[in-house]
Design a protein around this motif. Sequence first.
Motif, PDB file in Angstrom:
ATOM      1  N   UNK A   1       1.788  13.973 -24.071  1.00  0.00           N
ATOM      2  CA  UNK A   1       0.747  14.856 -24.602  1.00  0.00           C
ATOM      3  C   UNK A   1      -0.366  14.933 -23.433  1.00  0.00           C
ATOM      4  N   UNK A   2      -0.529  15.953 -23.011  1.00  0.00           N
ATOM      5  CA  UNK A   2      -1.418  16.218 -21.624  1.00  0.00           C
ATOM      6  C   UNK A   2      -2.975  16.384 -21.984  1.00  0.00           C
ATOM      7  N   UNK A   3      -3.079  16.938 -23.224  1.00  0.00           N
ATOM      8  CA  UNK A   3      -4.337  16.987 -23.654  1.00  0.00           C
ATOM      9  C   UNK A   3      -4.569  16.647 -25.204  1.00  0.00           C
ATOM     10  N   UNK A   4      -5.912  16.023 -25.480  1.00  0.00           N
ATOM     11  CA  UNK A   4      -6.203  16.019 -26.879  1.00  0.00           C
ATOM     12  C   UNK A   4      -7.675  16.214 -27.163  1.00  0.00           C
ATOM     13  N   UNK A   5      -7.863  17.093 -28.082  1.00  0.00           N
ATOM     14  CA  UNK A   5      -9.425  17.535 -28.548  1.00  0.00           C
ATOM     15  C   UNK A   5      -9.671  17.443 -29.934  1.00  0.00           C
ATOM     16  N   UNK A   6     -10.703  16.686 -30.315  1.00  0.00           N
ATOM     17  CA  UNK A   6     -10.963  16.609 -31.788  1.00  0.00           C
ATOM     18  C   UNK A   6     -11.618  17.791 -32.207  1.00  0.00           C
ATOM     19  N   UNK A   7     -11.683  18.261 -33.331  1.00  0.00           N
ATOM     20  CA  UNK A   7     -12.356  19.381 -33.680  1.00  0.00           C
ATOM     21  C   UNK A   7     -12.210  19.821 -35.339  1.00  0.00           C
ATOM     22  N   UNK A   8     -12.496  21.137 -35.648  1.00  0.00           N
ATOM     23  CA  UNK A   8     -12.453  21.595 -36.991  1.00  0.00           C
ATOM     24  C   UNK A   8     -11.393  22.799 -36.859  1.00  0.00           C
ATOM     25  N   UNK A   9     -10.952  22.940 -37.825  1.00  0.00           N
ATOM     26  CA  UNK A   9     -10.150  24.331 -38.336  1.00  0.00           C
ATOM     27  C   UNK A   9      -9.820  24.328 -39.676  1.00  0.00           C
ATOM     28  N   UNK A  10      -9.445  25.633 -39.988  1.00  0.00           N
ATOM     29  CA  UNK A  10      -9.160  25.952 -41.700  1.00  0.00           C
ATOM     30  C   UNK A  10     -10.236  26.236 -42.418  1.00  0.00           C
ATOM     31  N   UNK A  11     -11.261  26.624 -41.814  1.00  0.00           N
ATOM     32  CA  UNK A  11     -12.555  26.957 -42.874  1.00  0.00           C
ATOM     33  C   UNK A  11     -12.960  28.242 -42.351  1.00  0.00           C
ATOM     34  N   UNK A  12     -13.912  28.735 -43.155  1.00  0.00           N
ATOM     35  CA  UNK A  12     -14.401  30.293 -43.168  1.00  0.00           C
ATOM     36  C   UNK A  12     -15.581  30.300 -42.114  1.00  0.00           C
ATOM     37  N   UNK A  13     -16.319  28.897 -41.952  1.00  0.00           N
ATOM     38  CA  UNK A  13     -17.722  29.180 -41.030  1.00  0.00           C
ATOM     39  C   UNK A  13     -17.225  29.082 -39.513  1.00  0.00           C
ATOM     40  N   UNK A  14     -17.854  30.137 -38.878  1.00  0.00           N
ATOM     41  CA  UNK A  14     -17.525  29.925 -37.347  1.00  0.00           C
ATOM     42  C   UNK A  14     -18.479  28.826 -36.899  1.00  0.00           C
ATOM     43  N   UNK A  15     -17.977  28.078 -35.898  1.00  0.00           N
ATOM     44  CA  UNK A  15     -18.835  27.185 -34.962  1.00  0.00           C
ATOM     45  C   UNK A  15     -19.476  26.068 -35.949  1.00  0.00           C
ATOM     46  N   UNK A  16     -18.739  25.422 -36.914  1.00  0.00           N
ATOM     47  CA  UNK A  16     -19.400  24.603 -37.751  1.00  0.00           C
ATOM     48  C   UNK A  16     -19.761  22.973 -36.933  1.00  0.00           C
ATOM     49  N   UNK A  17     -20.869  22.491 -37.225  1.00  0.00           N
ATOM     50  CA  UNK A  17     -21.166  21.262 -36.803  1.00  0.00           C
ATOM     51  C   UNK A  17     -20.372  20.259 -37.701  1.00  0.00           C
ATOM     52  N   UNK A  18     -20.580  18.916 -37.103  1.00  0.00           N
ATOM     53  CA  UNK A  18     -19.912  17.671 -37.773  1.00  0.00           C
ATOM     54  C   UNK A  18     -20.568  17.572 -39.258  1.00  0.00           C
ATOM     55  N   UNK A  19     -21.948  17.724 -39.111  1.00  0.00           N
ATOM     56  CA  UNK A  19     -22.782  17.669 -40.288  1.00  0.00           C
ATOM     57  C   UNK A  19     -22.328  18.322 -41.416  1.00  0.00           C
ATOM     58  N   UNK A  20     -22.082  19.709 -41.095  1.00  0.00           N
ATOM     59  CA  UNK A  20     -21.586  20.621 -41.960  1.00  0.00           C
ATOM     60  C   UNK A  20     -20.299  20.490 -42.441  1.00  0.00           C
TER      61      UNK A  20
END
Length: 175
Positions: free
Chosen positions: A25-44
């Motif tokens: 594994x050469x790179x790991x990024x935490x994030x969000x996917x699978x929803x409808x809202x673009x550029x969501x924040x953690x709080x959202x």
Amino acid sequence: MAEVAILGGGCFWCTEAVYLEVKGVTKVESGYTGGAQPNPTYEQVCTGETGHAEVVRLEFDPAQISYRDLLVIFFTIHDPTTLNRQGNDVGTQYRSVIFYETPEQEATARQVIAEMAHVWDAPIVTELAPAAPFYKAEDYHQNYFAQHPLQGYCAFVVAPKVAKFRKTYADKLKT
């Protein structure tokens, strides 16, 4: 050439901490996917109303580790039988989900899910979905466990998952 895997198995701090230690594994990024809202924040995302899952986006060298092996690890480090929850983390953002990039990844995921069904005592509820836009989580979520090993959640939830991975898959650890 690197390939990509996108996996959601509860809080991304847990899955990120494990996959950062996986050979190949050469790179790991935490994030969000699978929803409808673009550029969501953690709080959202935490409201459960955006439809996104907390995920890790992995780049890996298939000559060193297979997509299949990444999925077997995935099914070992989280509980794929609990719908929209991992332990005390409850909500659709914590769902068990595999976002596949190619038809080959989808086929491999279906095969691994079928095999893992014999390992777990309850039905596997892991969602399988085509890759959707990935939004990298805020910087303070990246490499969270390494930066905050004594924080309560890290010490009591993340650390045992990392220890289980290290014990179970010693041959897959980065040197």
